[in-house]
Design a protein around this motif. Sequence first.
Motif, PDB file in Angstrom:
ATOM      1  N   ARG A  47      43.641  40.031  34.144  1.00  0.00           N
ATOM      2  CA  ARG A  47      43.271  40.794  35.356  1.00  0.00           C
ATOM      3  C   ARG A  47      43.807  40.106  36.608  1.00  0.00           C
ATOM      4  O   ARG A  47      44.275  40.747  37.543  1.00  0.00           O
ATOM      5  CB  ARG A  47      41.747  40.924  35.453  1.00  0.00           C
ATOM      6  CG  ARG A  47      41.232  42.190  34.808  1.00  0.00           C
ATOM      7  CD  ARG A  47      39.930  42.612  35.427  1.00  0.00           C
ATOM      8  NE  ARG A  47      40.106  43.066  36.795  1.00  0.00           N
ATOM      9  CZ  ARG A  47      39.130  43.134  37.698  1.00  0.00           C
ATOM     10  NH1 ARG A  47      37.915  42.766  37.375  1.00  0.00           N
ATOM     11  NH2 ARG A  47      39.352  43.568  38.923  1.00  0.00           N
ATOM     12  N   LEU A  48      43.730  38.777  36.597  1.00  0.00           N
ATOM     13  CA  LEU A  48      44.263  38.019  37.747  1.00  0.00           C
ATOM     14  C   LEU A  48      45.772  38.237  37.847  1.00  0.00           C
ATOM     15  O   LEU A  48      46.308  38.503  38.927  1.00  0.00           O
ATOM     16  CB  LEU A  48      43.968  36.529  37.602  1.00  0.00           C
ATOM     17  CG  LEU A  48      42.505  36.103  37.476  1.00  0.00           C
ATOM     18  CD1 LEU A  48      42.401  34.598  37.320  1.00  0.00           C
ATOM     19  CD2 LEU A  48      41.707  36.542  38.694  1.00  0.00           C
ATOM     20  N   THR A  66      36.582  36.045  35.468  1.00  0.00           N
ATOM     21  CA  THR A  66      37.546  37.150  35.382  1.00  0.00           C
ATOM     22  C   THR A  66      38.615  36.800  34.357  1.00  0.00           C
ATOM     23  O   THR A  66      39.094  35.659  34.332  1.00  0.00           O
ATOM     24  CB  THR A  66      38.198  37.389  36.764  1.00  0.00           C
ATOM     25  OG1 THR A  66      37.161  37.431  37.730  1.00  0.00           O
ATOM     26  CG2 THR A  66      38.993  38.668  36.801  1.00  0.00           C
ATOM     27  N   GLU A  93      39.018  35.562  42.877  1.00  0.00           N
ATOM     28  CA  GLU A  93      39.731  34.303  42.645  1.00  0.00           C
ATOM     29  C   GLU A  93      41.141  34.301  43.247  1.00  0.00           C
ATOM     30  O   GLU A  93      41.678  33.245  43.572  1.00  0.00           O
ATOM     31  CB  GLU A  93      39.864  34.035  41.131  1.00  0.00           C
ATOM     32  CG  GLU A  93      38.565  33.718  40.418  1.00  0.00           C
ATOM     33  CD  GLU A  93      37.849  34.970  39.936  1.00  0.00           C
ATOM     34  OE1 GLU A  93      38.181  36.081  40.400  1.00  0.00           O
ATOM     35  OE2 GLU A  93      36.947  34.839  39.087  1.00  0.00           O
ATOM     36  N   VAL A  94      41.759  35.473  43.353  1.00  0.00           N
ATOM     37  CA  VAL A  94      43.148  35.517  43.836  1.00  0.00           C
ATOM     38  C   VAL A  94      43.253  36.291  45.162  1.00  0.00           C
ATOM     39  O   VAL A  94      44.343  36.654  45.578  1.00  0.00           O
ATOM     40  CB  VAL A  94      44.099  36.155  42.784  1.00  0.00           C
ATOM     41  CG1 VAL A  94      44.222  35.266  41.573  1.00  0.00           C
ATOM     42  CG2 VAL A  94      43.650  37.547  42.398  1.00  0.00           C
ATOM     43  N   VAL A 103      41.118  43.779  43.461  1.00  0.00           N
ATOM     44  CA  VAL A 103      41.598  42.387  43.511  1.00  0.00           C
ATOM     45  C   VAL A 103      40.438  41.428  43.217  1.00  0.00           C
ATOM     46  O   VAL A 103      39.461  41.396  43.965  1.00  0.00           O
ATOM     47  CB  VAL A 103      42.226  42.084  44.891  1.00  0.00           C
ATOM     48  CG1 VAL A 103      42.600  40.608  44.998  1.00  0.00           C
ATOM     49  CG2 VAL A 103      43.446  42.945  45.109  1.00  0.00           C
ATOM     50  N   PRO A 104      40.527  40.660  42.122  1.00  0.00           N
ATOM     51  CA  PRO A 104      39.451  39.699  41.832  1.00  0.00           C
ATOM     52  C   PRO A 104      39.355  38.639  42.935  1.00  0.00           C
ATOM     53  O   PRO A 104      40.372  38.271  43.520  1.00  0.00           O
ATOM     54  CB  PRO A 104      39.900  39.063  40.511  1.00  0.00           C
ATOM     55  CG  PRO A 104      40.954  39.947  39.962  1.00  0.00           C
ATOM     56  CD  PRO A 104      41.591  40.628  41.112  1.00  0.00           C
ATOM     57  N   ALA A 119      46.550  41.760  39.055  1.00  0.00           N
ATOM     58  CA  ALA A 119      46.314  41.942  40.495  1.00  0.00           C
ATOM     59  C   ALA A 119      47.442  41.310  41.303  1.00  0.00           C
ATOM     60  O   ALA A 119      48.013  41.940  42.205  1.00  0.00           O
ATOM     61  CB  ALA A 119      44.973  41.321  40.886  1.00  0.00           C
ATOM     62  N   LEU A 120      47.783  40.077  40.952  1.00  0.00           N
ATOM     63  CA  LEU A 120      48.860  39.386  41.684  1.00  0.00           C
ATOM     64  C   LEU A 120      50.203  40.084  41.482  1.00  0.00           C
ATOM     65  O   LEU A 120      50.954  40.289  42.438  1.00  0.00           O
ATOM     66  CB  LEU A 120      48.962  37.931  41.224  1.00  0.00           C
ATOM     67  CG  LEU A 120      47.858  36.998  41.728  1.00  0.00           C
ATOM     68  CD1 LEU A 120      47.908  35.672  40.998  1.00  0.00           C
ATOM     69  CD2 LEU A 120      47.977  36.766  43.220  1.00  0.00           C
ATOM     70  N   VAL A 160      50.287  43.494  43.422  1.00  0.00           N
ATOM     71  CA  VAL A 160      50.456  43.310  44.873  1.00  0.00           C
ATOM     72  C   VAL A 160      51.879  42.835  45.169  1.00  0.00           C
ATOM     73  O   VAL A 160      52.519  43.315  46.119  1.00  0.00           O
ATOM     74  CB  VAL A 160      49.400  42.313  45.424  1.00  0.00           C
ATOM     75  CG1 VAL A 160      49.721  41.906  46.857  1.00  0.00           C
ATOM     76  CG2 VAL A 160      48.015  42.925  45.363  1.00  0.00           C
TER      77      VAL A 160
END
Lengths: 209, 230
Positions: free
Chosen positions: B17-18, B13, A72-73, A69-70, B21-22, B25
């Motif tokens: 990728r963001l 980033t 930023e988030v 998980v980066p 990840a979101l 999840v």
Amino acid sequence: MKPGEHPLTAFENFMEGIWKQNPVFVMVLGMCPTLAVTVSAINALGMGVATTFVLVFSCLLVSAIRNWVPKEVRIATYIVIIASFVTVVDYAIQALSLDLYEALGAFIQLIVVNCIILGRAEAHASKHPPLTAVVNALGMGIGFTIGLFALGSVREIFGAGSLFGIALFGPSFQPWIVMLLPPGGFFVLGAWLLLFAGWKQRKEAKDGA
Amino acid sequence: MSEPSPKSAVEITAGWRLMAALGGVALLCGVLIVAAFQSTLEPIAKNRRIALERSIFSLIPDGVTLHIYAVSTQGLILLRSDQSMPKGAQRVYAVYDAHRQLRGLVAEAGAVGYADVVRVLYAYDPQRQAIVGFAVGAHRETPGIGDKIRTDAAFQKNFVALEARLDVSGQSLAHPIRTVKHGSKRQPWEIDAISGATITSRAVGRGINDSVSVLLPRLRPHLDKLESPP
């Protein structure tokens, strides 16, 4: 970890939340459920167990995905994870006991914004491997449950003359209704904080001598 | 040679990728929530049914079976326990004894009290045209004060035979049910408030009055149908 500090052993890691950094008596966190739901011992235990469940599983998941998980988030993902486990707990309590669910009311859903959980996810679980994170979260959860139970049992004993619904005094006992009202929560919390600080001070003085 | 700008020193980033990840999840958590919902659906429904039946049979101790009806201006509809209520209809539980005789009707009522809505169940006896039982459901009233409506024996006595009679037109109550100040009850349609918990007591009276005012005129043409179980 600061320079010169040694890493915590598994036992120290577990005990951190129970004694040194107890969420209720030392860090004074999560005061909303601490004051609001502790009108009886069973409510206190129910809320403590529910929070512990969310804390442990959230920290496990946060720790497991910490490298993917980066940053930023990260907060957004923590909140989604915590909210998901709170939803699971919400359904589980309804399935186990509707009486307990109604007694705890909106405070089950409010576990989402309990700062102990987000605080542990950010400060500990996101920096440690899963096993360490779970041990620490379990200690924190048990420490929180002990704090809630300490309040809930005293308030029920004086406010209703019972413990876990079992009457302790005779029929002539006049309940101290104030103990079940919000001021009672503050009185009992204040008394416990005083007692806990006194113990800590005495222990530190003894260790220093 | 120019100095590198501070911005270039910060590792940025990539957007994908963001999003990944979101999204990952969210997908994982979605599966978790749906699994919890599906696996607890049945036990929760069962718990709710048991709690409701326990409350209803505590109001009508002779009751052995119950049937759920939806009452609206369109008429009376028998509902299965898993069937949802038609829009604008009121739910009524018809309770029968071992001899298949109607022992009473139970309905829900609610009104805003001191802290939040006070929800109650009440039992109505069509023969006596009176409310003959009352149980408190969900509420957030002050412990030790407002929540006395559950335990105060004198308050509970109000609901042994609280008159709820329709007038000759059959469209409204002959005497609206109202809560009066503690110790001043004179009429069979009045509720004697609990001293110190007047707001909660009034909420109970208001809730029941509003409920029966709508329910009884709608039920009146169908009472014969309810005399025996379907």
